[in-house]
Write an enzyme that holds these catalytic residues in place. Structure first.
Site, PDB file in Angstrom:
ATOM      1  N   GLU A  65       0.855  -1.273  -0.152  1.00 17.08           N
ATOM      2  CA  GLU A  65       0.062   0.071   0.147  1.00 17.08           C
ATOM      3  C   GLU A  65       0.759   1.197  -0.081  1.00 17.08           C
ATOM      4  O   GLU A  65       1.867   1.172   0.654  1.00 17.08           O
ATOM      5  CB  GLU A  65      -0.994  -0.166   1.434  1.00 17.08           C
ATOM      6  N   ASP A 118      -7.183   2.433  -8.152  1.00 17.72           N
ATOM      7  CA  ASP A 118      -7.330   3.680  -8.324  1.00 17.72           C
ATOM      8  C   ASP A 118      -7.493   3.937  -9.911  1.00 17.72           C
ATOM      9  O   ASP A 118      -6.568   3.544 -10.928  1.00 17.72           O
ATOM     10  CB  ASP A 118      -6.555   4.578  -8.227  1.00 17.72           C
ATOM     11  N   LYS A 122      -8.773  10.851 -16.042  1.00 21.47           N
ATOM     12  CA  LYS A 122      -8.353  11.549 -16.800  1.00 21.47           C
ATOM     13  C   LYS A 122      -7.109  10.835 -17.513  1.00 21.47           C
ATOM     14  O   LYS A 122      -6.182  10.453 -17.064  1.00 21.47           O
ATOM     15  CB  LYS A 122      -7.791  12.873 -16.176  1.00 21.47           C
TER      16      LYS A 122
END
Length: 213
Positions: A65, A118, A122
């Protein structure tokens, strides 16, 4: 323990995340380092691995992480529960994966999961996505024949791109061309539960590392 608050999105290309991590002595981390290892890339708060380590004590679990406070919180919970088959590490997977794989005992990594990464919607940010050709190649080189890579996302574009990257690597074979109707693992992630509670789709795929010719 109070829930740690962190930013949801972290740019893995920012300068602060460009320092290669130091990996521990795995013999000191796990009670039995010979058990098969499940690597979860982008484990967030680590609750999925916490449940897996309890449900399948015959496996070792490693969560990577990039948000360090979540790693500290997750390791504290694992210690509280005296789980000797579970460890979390602060890491930028796109930078650290190859050194990690080299540090592991040969043949123990048997399963990799990348779940709800994630999406970085964009176009100019898509290079920040965790699954890149270099990551796929590193896994193909390190994983033994028969090892599994499980991918899932609730964003079709992201899941399709991850699958394209793995399908382009001939050492991986997808088990089914359609999306898997169910999770092959016994524990859902927190995100998976939230998405399914909204009756929204989850896209899943499983790849198997093929034997050498």
């Amino acid at each position: 323990m109070a829930r740690v608050r962190v930013r949801q999105h972290v740019n893995p290309l920012s300068q602060k995340f460009q320092v290669v991590t130091t990996w521990p002595d795995w013999q000191q981390v796990y009670a039995d380092c010979d058990r098969p290892l499940h690597l979860d890339i982008g484990c967030a708060r680590g609750r999925f691995l916490l449940a897996m380590a309890t449900a399948q004590p015959e496996w070792n679990y490693l969560g990577l992480e990039i948000r360090e406070p979540l790693v500290d919180e997750a390791n504290a919970i694992a210690r509280e529960r005296e789980l000797t088959n579970l460890y979390y590490h602060f890491s930028n997977a796109n930078l650290d994966l190859e050194p990690l794989l080299r540090s592991l005992p040969t043949g123990i990594l048997q399963r990799v999961s990348i779940q709800f990464p994630d999406p970085w919607f964009k176009k100019r940010h898509q290079k920040r996505r965790v699954v890149q050709p270099e990551l796929v190649q590193a896994l193909a080189t390190a994983l033994p024949a028969g090892a599994e890579v499980f991918l899932q996302s609730d964003v079709l574009e992201v899941q399709a791109e991850m699958c394209e990257h793995f399908a382009a690597e001939p050492r991986f074979q997808r088990t089914c061309l359609d999306w898997l109707p169910e999770n092959p693992l016994p524990v859902p992630t927190e995100r998976e539960i939230a998405v399914q509670n909204k009756q929204l789709p989850v896209y899943r795929a499983l790849f198997i590392r093929q034997p050498a010719d």
